[in-house]
Design an enzyme around this catalytic site. Structure first.
Site, short mmCIF file in Angstrom:
data_model
loop_
_atom_site.label_atom_id
_atom_site.label_comp_id
_atom_site.label_asym_id
_atom_site.label_seq_id
_atom_site.Cartn_x
_atom_site.Cartn_y
_atom_site.Cartn_z
NE ARG A 231 -39.58 67.93 11.65
CZ ARG A 231 -39.24 67.90 12.94
NH1 ARG A 231 -38.40 66.98 13.37
NH2 ARG A 231 -39.74 68.77 13.80
CD GLU A 260 -41.76 60.82 11.72
OE1 GLU A 260 -40.74 61.10 11.09
OE2 GLU A 260 -42.06 61.28 12.81
CG HIS A 300 -40.08 62.20 15.34
ND1 HIS A 300 -40.43 62.93 14.24
CD2 HIS A 300 -39.37 63.04 16.13
CE1 HIS A 300 -39.97 64.16 14.36
NE2 HIS A 300 -39.32 64.25 15.50
P1 NAD Z 1 -30.82 74.73 14.52
O1 NAD Z 1 -31.74 75.72 13.90
O2 NAD Z 1 -30.10 75.08 15.77
O3 NAD Z 1 -29.70 74.30 13.45
C1 NAD Z 1 -29.96 74.06 12.10
C2 NAD Z 1 -28.68 74.34 11.32
O4 NAD Z 1 -28.89 73.95 9.96
C3 NAD Z 1 -28.29 75.84 11.31
O5 NAD Z 1 -26.93 75.98 11.69
C4 NAD Z 1 -28.51 76.26 9.86
O6 NAD Z 1 -27.61 77.26 9.42
C5 NAD Z 1 -28.28 74.94 9.13
N1 NAD Z 1 -28.92 74.89 7.81
C6 NAD Z 1 -30.15 75.32 7.46
N2 NAD Z 1 -30.38 75.08 6.18
C7 NAD Z 1 -29.27 74.48 5.68
C8 NAD Z 1 -28.90 74.00 4.40
N3 NAD Z 1 -29.73 74.07 3.36
N4 NAD Z 1 -27.68 73.45 4.28
C9 NAD Z 1 -26.80 73.38 5.32
N5 NAD Z 1 -27.11 73.82 6.56
C10 NAD Z 1 -28.32 74.38 6.73
O7 NAD Z 1 -31.69 73.40 14.68
P2 NAD Z 1 -31.43 72.20 15.72
O8 NAD Z 1 -32.04 72.53 17.03
O9 NAD Z 1 -30.02 71.79 15.64
O10 NAD Z 1 -32.35 71.07 15.05
C11 NAD Z 1 -32.11 70.59 13.74
C12 NAD Z 1 -33.35 69.85 13.28
O11 NAD Z 1 -33.48 68.65 14.04
C13 NAD Z 1 -34.69 70.59 13.53
O12 NAD Z 1 -35.00 71.51 12.51
C14 NAD Z 1 -35.68 69.48 13.61
O13 NAD Z 1 -36.24 69.25 12.33
C15 NAD Z 1 -34.85 68.26 14.03
N6 NAD Z 1 -35.23 67.79 15.36
C16 NAD Z 1 -35.54 66.48 15.50
C17 NAD Z 1 -35.89 65.98 16.74
C18 NAD Z 1 -36.23 64.52 16.93
O14 NAD Z 1 -36.82 64.16 17.95
N7 NAD Z 1 -35.88 63.65 16.00
C19 NAD Z 1 -35.93 66.83 17.85
C20 NAD Z 1 -35.58 68.16 17.68
C21 NAD Z 1 -35.23 68.64 16.43
#
Ligand code: NAD
Length: 334
Positions: A231, A260, A300
């Site tokens: 994000r 964005e 995105h």
């Molecule tokens: P997820 O919930 O499986 O994984 C997130 C990880 O981040 C977890 O392991 C969590 O412990 C860790 N985390 C949380 N806060 C943290 C911090 N302060 N420091 C270190 N680690 C921390 O999520 P995911 O499915 O892997 O997705 C990650 C992010 O990608 C989503 O939250 C979303 O914002 C983004 N995303 C973007 C797109 C895109 O099209 N660009 C699509 C899907 C998701």
């Protein structure tokens, strides 16, 4: 039930057409916001993507709202407090293609490492010189993965396939996977100091806002590459601009930007200028990023493959059907 599906393309509507048999479904191509909410005041269920403004101002105009089916994993665009206070259930799509987003990480990284954009533009113009096109190998480089959830772990698998060393940081490390997959958990600082490429995979929340700012950029290796598909709020754009200007960051591949929604919509931009609802300095920084030759920005679109979008639509339909049947699933708020 009255169901309103926002931000929906004509070819996506078919998935929801089965709901029409017993319910009244309306398709609206644009995002929902406080300005157009009144036109849908009778909606009991809504489904949106992430560009709708699901704020208290919007919700005030939807008095019958019972459920939101967001067609995304993240739900930071929804006023969770309002939903809890008013008993509105929010369902998300927890998994639709972690590998899809991870593949996009490497599309951005290879664009940078092989100068793909410039190389293709050149040959289109009939130019076949190699001047300025020398790239770098991924093999042997160190990739720092911030956040080892679903997407981060897929990115690690791909990085290992390229022969990269992987360092990872997560507040909830899964140590057993580190051994199995051949990566190492380290502190955030160690990751910043030792990575050639840093890729962000944490959710947007108050703890991750500006997780990369001036102090963190200063700790990075000179000439590091940054990839952000998580994000926009995770990176302080003004600090990134500074790091790009000094060469601390050699190049960046970004699928997400801080401001964005405003960048995407000119009307939203005008509104934000007058109502000062956005940080105009960040907005300006985003506009500068868009024009830098060593920054590659996608709209995105990391999730946007045929297969992943199909899974998003199917899960959203199941979420709505389950809610109607009184068996909520994938509930993230409520
Ligand atoms: P997820 O919930 O499986 O994984 C997130 C990880 O981040 C977890 O392991 C969590 O412990 C860790 N985390 C949380 N806060 C943290 C911090 N302060 N420091 C270190 N680690 C921390 O999520 P995911 O499915 O892997 O997705 C990650 C992010 O990608 C989503 O939250 C979303 O914002 C983004 N995303 C973007 C797109 C895109 O099209 N660009 C699509 C899907 C998701």
């Amino acid at each position: 039930m009255k169901i309103a599906i926002f931000e929906v393309e004509p070819h996506e509507q078919e998935v929801f057409s089965c709901l029409n048999e017993h319910h009244q479904v309306t398709f609206i191509p644009v995002p929902l916001n406080a300005q157009n909410a009144e036109e849908h005041a009778d909606a009991e269920i809504i489904s949106t993507f992430i560009y709708s403004r699901l704020s208290s101002q919007t919700f005030q105009k939807l008095p019958n709202l019972k459920m939101i089916a967001t067609r995304s994993t993240g739900y930071d665009h929804i006023d969770a407090h309002w939903c809890r206070e008013h008993g509105i259930v929010v369902s998300n799509v927890p998994e639709y293609g972690a590998h899809t987003v991870a593949e996009h990480v490497f599309a951005l990284l290879l664009t940078i490492s092989h100068h793909m954009y410039e190389a293709i533009i050149r040959t289109r113009r009939g130019e076949f010189t190699l001047k300025g096109l020398q790239g770098f190998d991924l093999l042997g480089k160190t990739m720092g993965i911030v956040g080892t959830g679903d997407i981060g772990l897929h990115a690690i698998r791909i990085a290992r396939g390229f022969g990269m060393e992987v360092l990872a940081y997560d507040i909830h490390p899964q140590e057993h996977l580190a051994g199995e997959m051949g990566f190492r958990y380290v502190s955030f600082e160690e990751l910043l100091r030792n990575s050639d490429v840093i890729s962000l995979h944490v959710p947007a929340n108050p703890h991750t806002t500006d997780m990369l700012s001036t102090a963190q950029f200063e700790k990075m290796k000179d000439g590091a590459v940054l990839i952000n598909t998580s994000r926009g709020s995770v990176v302080d754009t003004q600090a990134l601009l500074q790091a790009l200007a000094t060469g601390k960051v050699a190049a960046a591949g970004l699928d997400v930007l801080q401001e964005e929604p405003v960048i995407r919509e000119e009307a939203e931009l005008l509104r934000s200028v007058f109502q000062k609802t956005h940080n105009l300095e960040d907005l300006l920084a985003d506009h500068i990023l868009l024009r830098l030759r060593n920054v590659f920005i996608t709209p995105h679109s990391a999730f946007n493959t045929k297969e992943a979008v199909g899974r998003i639509l199917d899960t959203t339909l199941e979420n709505i059907q389950s809610f109607i049947a009184g068996e909520t699933r994938n509930v993230v708020i409520g």
